[in-house]
Design a protein around this motif. Structure first.
Motif, PDB file in Angstrom:
ATOM      1  N   SER A 125       0.917  -1.633  -0.447  1.00  0.00           N
ATOM      2  CA  SER A 125       0.273   0.355  -0.242  1.00  0.00           C
ATOM      3  C   SER A 125       1.068   1.373   0.073  1.00  0.00           C
ATOM      4  O   SER A 125       1.632   1.430   1.063  1.00  0.00           O
ATOM      5  CB  SER A 125      -0.358   0.198   0.865  1.00  0.00           C
ATOM      6  OG  SER A 125      -1.665   1.198   1.635  1.00  0.00           O
ATOM      7  N   THR A 126       1.162   1.709  -1.110  1.00  0.00           N
ATOM      8  CA  THR A 126       1.514   3.322  -1.037  1.00  0.00           C
ATOM      9  C   THR A 126       1.261   4.300  -1.130  1.00  0.00           C
ATOM     10  O   THR A 126       2.720   5.805  -0.701  1.00  0.00           O
ATOM     11  CB  THR A 126       2.226   3.459  -2.703  1.00  0.00           C
ATOM     12  OG1 THR A 126       0.713   4.260  -3.434  1.00  0.00           O
ATOM     13  CG2 THR A 126       2.222   2.015  -3.742  1.00  0.00           C
ATOM     14  N   ILE A 144       9.942   0.860  -4.394  1.00  0.00           N
ATOM     15  CA  ILE A 144       8.455   0.015  -4.919  1.00  0.00           C
ATOM     16  C   ILE A 144       8.912  -1.204  -5.786  1.00  0.00           C
ATOM     17  O   ILE A 144       8.347  -1.779  -5.657  1.00  0.00           O
ATOM     18  CB  ILE A 144       7.186   1.206  -4.885  1.00  0.00           C
ATOM     19  CG1 ILE A 144       6.576   1.836  -3.596  1.00  0.00           C
ATOM     20  CG2 ILE A 144       5.777  -0.073  -5.262  1.00  0.00           C
ATOM     21  CD1 ILE A 144       5.987   2.886  -3.872  1.00  0.00           C
ATOM     22  N   LEU A 145       9.582  -0.457  -6.829  1.00  0.00           N
ATOM     23  CA  LEU A 145       9.754  -1.129  -7.946  1.00  0.00           C
ATOM     24  C   LEU A 145      10.603  -2.578  -7.296  1.00  0.00           C
ATOM     25  O   LEU A 145      10.402  -3.406  -7.631  1.00  0.00           O
ATOM     26  CB  LEU A 145      10.799  -0.465  -8.988  1.00  0.00           C
ATOM     27  CG  LEU A 145       9.557  -0.078  -9.597  1.00  0.00           C
ATOM     28  CD1 LEU A 145      10.401   1.063 -10.660  1.00  0.00           C
ATOM     29  CD2 LEU A 145       8.491  -0.658 -10.704  1.00  0.00           C
ATOM     30  N   MET A 184      10.856  -3.755  -4.581  1.00  0.00           N
ATOM     31  CA  MET A 184       9.669  -4.661  -3.669  1.00  0.00           C
ATOM     32  C   MET A 184       9.865  -5.649  -4.316  1.00  0.00           C
ATOM     33  O   MET A 184       9.085  -6.546  -3.898  1.00  0.00           O
ATOM     34  CB  MET A 184       9.246  -3.454  -2.692  1.00  0.00           C
ATOM     35  CG  MET A 184       9.991  -3.237  -1.470  1.00  0.00           C
ATOM     36  SD  MET A 184       8.867  -1.999   0.103  1.00  0.00           S
ATOM     37  CE  MET A 184       7.788  -3.017   0.281  1.00  0.00           C
ATOM     38  N   ALA A 185       9.119  -4.918  -4.828  1.00  0.00           N
ATOM     39  CA  ALA A 185       7.695  -6.292  -5.986  1.00  0.00           C
ATOM     40  C   ALA A 185       8.685  -6.751  -7.090  1.00  0.00           C
ATOM     41  O   ALA A 185       9.491  -6.430  -7.518  1.00  0.00           O
ATOM     42  CB  ALA A 185       6.552  -5.153  -6.419  1.00  0.00           C
ATOM     43  N   ILE A 186       7.571  -8.426  -6.722  1.00  0.00           N
ATOM     44  CA  ILE A 186       8.389  -9.506  -7.723  1.00  0.00           C
ATOM     45  C   ILE A 186       7.671  -9.935  -8.680  1.00  0.00           C
ATOM     46  O   ILE A 186       6.420 -10.209  -7.721  1.00  0.00           O
ATOM     47  CB  ILE A 186       9.462 -10.180  -6.931  1.00  0.00           C
ATOM     48  CG1 ILE A 186      10.104  -9.711  -5.868  1.00  0.00           C
ATOM     49  CG2 ILE A 186       9.643 -11.418  -7.431  1.00  0.00           C
ATOM     50  CD1 ILE A 186      10.496 -10.809  -4.782  1.00  0.00           C
ATOM     51  N   PRO A 187       7.463  -9.784 -10.185  1.00  0.00           N
ATOM     52  CA  PRO A 187       6.227 -10.198 -10.557  1.00  0.00           C
ATOM     53  C   PRO A 187       6.316 -11.736 -10.389  1.00  0.00           C
ATOM     54  O   PRO A 187       7.922 -12.421 -10.504  1.00  0.00           O
ATOM     55  CB  PRO A 187       6.758  -9.502 -12.077  1.00  0.00           C
ATOM     56  CG  PRO A 187       8.076 -10.143 -12.215  1.00  0.00           C
ATOM     57  CD  PRO A 187       8.274  -9.287 -10.638  1.00  0.00           C
ATOM     58  N   ARG A 188       5.056 -12.514 -10.981  1.00  0.00           N
ATOM     59  CA  ARG A 188       5.505 -13.895 -10.813  1.00  0.00           C
ATOM     60  C   ARG A 188       5.984 -14.814 -11.960  1.00  0.00           C
ATOM     61  O   ARG A 188       6.417 -15.002 -12.252  1.00  0.00           O
ATOM     62  CB  ARG A 188       3.761 -14.037 -10.566  1.00  0.00           C
ATOM     63  CG  ARG A 188       3.235 -15.863 -10.437  1.00  0.00           C
ATOM     64  CD  ARG A 188       1.749 -16.107 -10.238  1.00  0.00           C
ATOM     65  NE  ARG A 188       1.582 -16.918 -10.652  1.00  0.00           N
ATOM     66  CZ  ARG A 188       0.411 -17.744  -9.889  1.00  0.00           C
ATOM     67  NH1 ARG A 188      -0.546 -16.982 -10.002  1.00  0.00           N
ATOM     68  NH2 ARG A 188       0.474 -19.016  -9.871  1.00  0.00           N
ATOM     69  N   GLY A 211       2.091 -11.907  -9.204  1.00  0.00           N
ATOM     70  CA  GLY A 211       3.409 -11.525  -7.841  1.00  0.00           C
ATOM     71  C   GLY A 211       3.440 -10.011  -7.087  1.00  0.00           C
ATOM     72  O   GLY A 211       1.760 -10.295  -6.718  1.00  0.00           O
ATOM     73  N   THR A 212       4.053  -9.793  -6.629  1.00  0.00           N
ATOM     74  CA  THR A 212       3.500  -8.272  -5.954  1.00  0.00           C
ATOM     75  C   THR A 212       2.363  -7.619  -6.553  1.00  0.00           C
ATOM     76  O   THR A 212       2.207  -6.988  -7.789  1.00  0.00           O
ATOM     77  CB  THR A 212       4.677  -7.503  -5.711  1.00  0.00           C
ATOM     78  OG1 THR A 212       5.670  -8.744  -5.547  1.00  0.00           O
ATOM     79  CG2 THR A 212       4.112  -6.539  -4.626  1.00  0.00           C
ATOM     80  N   TYR A 213       1.297  -7.503  -5.319  1.00  0.00           N
ATOM     81  CA  TYR A 213       0.060  -6.357  -6.165  1.00  0.00           C
ATOM     82  C   TYR A 213       0.667  -4.615  -5.721  1.00  0.00           C
ATOM     83  O   TYR A 213       0.921  -5.087  -4.512  1.00  0.00           O
ATOM     84  CB  TYR A 213      -1.429  -7.185  -5.191  1.00  0.00           C
ATOM     85  CG  TYR A 213      -2.168  -8.506  -6.862  1.00  0.00           C
ATOM     86  CD1 TYR A 213      -2.478  -7.420  -8.511  1.00  0.00           C
ATOM     87  CD2 TYR A 213      -1.712  -8.749  -7.193  1.00  0.00           C
ATOM     88  CE1 TYR A 213      -2.227  -8.213  -9.290  1.00  0.00           C
ATOM     89  CE2 TYR A 213      -1.888 -10.181  -7.679  1.00  0.00           C
ATOM     90  CZ  TYR A 213      -2.387  -9.883  -8.763  1.00  0.00           C
ATOM     91  OH  TYR A 213      -2.484 -10.479  -9.896  1.00  0.00           O
ATOM     92  N   ILE A 214      -0.170  -3.561  -6.083  1.00  0.00           N
ATOM     93  CA  ILE A 214       0.058  -2.685  -5.724  1.00  0.00           C
ATOM     94  C   ILE A 214      -1.590  -1.839  -5.573  1.00  0.00           C
ATOM     95  O   ILE A 214      -2.002  -1.057  -6.714  1.00  0.00           O
ATOM     96  CB  ILE A 214       0.809  -1.449  -6.267  1.00  0.00           C
ATOM     97  CG1 ILE A 214       2.410  -2.284  -7.040  1.00  0.00           C
ATOM     98  CG2 ILE A 214       1.670  -0.284  -6.320  1.00  0.00           C
ATOM     99  CD1 ILE A 214       3.376  -2.905  -5.981  1.00  0.00           C
ATOM    100  N   ILE A 215      -1.180  -1.276  -4.182  1.00  0.00           N
ATOM    101  CA  ILE A 215      -1.883  -0.284  -3.771  1.00  0.00           C
ATOM    102  C   ILE A 215      -2.191   0.746  -3.323  1.00  0.00           C
ATOM    103  O   ILE A 215      -1.256   1.621  -3.643  1.00  0.00           O
ATOM    104  CB  ILE A 215      -3.293  -0.990  -2.473  1.00  0.00           C
ATOM    105  CG1 ILE A 215      -3.843  -2.563  -2.378  1.00  0.00           C
ATOM    106  CG2 ILE A 215      -4.383  -0.036  -2.189  1.00  0.00           C
ATOM    107  CD1 ILE A 215      -3.860  -2.312  -1.841  1.00  0.00           C
TER     108      ILE A 215
END
Length: 250
Positions: free
Chosen positions: A194-195, A225-226, A228-232, A238-242
């Motif tokens: 959650s950003t 944020i980029l 931290m986020a790991i695509p599936r 993978g990681t979802y962003i709110i």
């Protein structure tokens, strides 16, 4: 992203910390959207509210504005009847903190397990970076810009604050992004971030220089944020962003 269907969030552009968002609370429809794992989004009031359900209690990220509190509480009850234990504010913006008093009052700072056996009216803890409290309060003898019941009850000054509510949760401070008190909230097991106002799907980031924001800090926060986020797979899932406003993305 292409991996998520369009979601009509009826989101309004975010506003600087000294201005309220233009919305019609009376006619706002709060939509409940499952994100991933134990995390949900309440959307439709202009600003996204993140809900995380633990084993015994509920955590709320950003409470929107006070006139929407009854609708937000009703939406939370449809997700879970567990007590609200934590409220996290990602900034001091009025559309992120306006419902603090009502939503915290409806909650309980004692764990849900204890709550099942004893009644209490302590209210949920309100967690934010120390700079959020400083922005909302005032020195002794001075008039605060925000009423006392809306203030954070627990603050942190370290680079991050950790807690547990059925999964590990990291509240990460970004020192000079939208403001100098921004937090990113990372739900580790659910793999959701959650950003707050650092990222929006409806407008460019608002850099509130008067309250410590900067372009360099905003870019650094977005890059974090980029990182931290790991695509599936194939950069989807993978990681979802709110974001603060607009649709869920990856």
């Amino acid at each position: 992203s292409a991996g998520m269907p369009p979601v009509p969030l009826n989101a309004a552009p975010s506003m600087p910390t000294n201005a309220a968002p233009k919305q019609d609370p009376e006619h706002a429809e709060i939509l409940t959207l499952p994100v991933q794992g134990n995390v949900y989004v309440l959307a439709g009031g202009g600003t996204n509210t993140t809900i995380q359900v633990g084993e015994y209690s509920v955590l709320v990220v950003d409470t929107q504005i006070a006139p929407l509190s009854s609708k937000i509480l009703a939406a939370i009850k449809k997700i879970s009847n567990k007590p609200i234990r934590y409220v996290i504010n990602t900034s001091a913006d009025p559309d992120h903190t306006g419902g603090n008093a009502d939503i915290a009052k409806a909650g309980n700072s004692v764990s849900g397990q204890a709550f099942l056996g004893e009644a209490t009216t302590a209210g949920a803890e309100i967690i934010a970076h120390e700079n959020v409290l400083q922005r909302m309060s005032a020195p002794t003898g001075a008039t605060a810009p925000v009423a006392f019941p809306l203030w954070p009850t627990e603050t942190y000054v370290t680079p991050e604050f950790q807690l547990f509510n059925g999964e590990g949760i990291e509240v990460i401070h970004e020192p000079a992004a939208h403001t100098d008190g921004d937090s990113i909230v990372f739900f580790r097991r659910s793999d959701v971030i959650s950003t707050g106002e650092i990222f929006s799907m409806t407008n460019y980031p608002i850099i509130d220089r008067e309250h410590g924001g900067s372009l360099a800090g905003t870019l650094a926060a977005l890059n974090r944020i980029l990182h931290m986020a790991i695509p599936r797979y194939e950069v989807e899932g993978g990681t979802y962003i709110i974001p603060a406003h607009g649709r869920i993305c990856d």
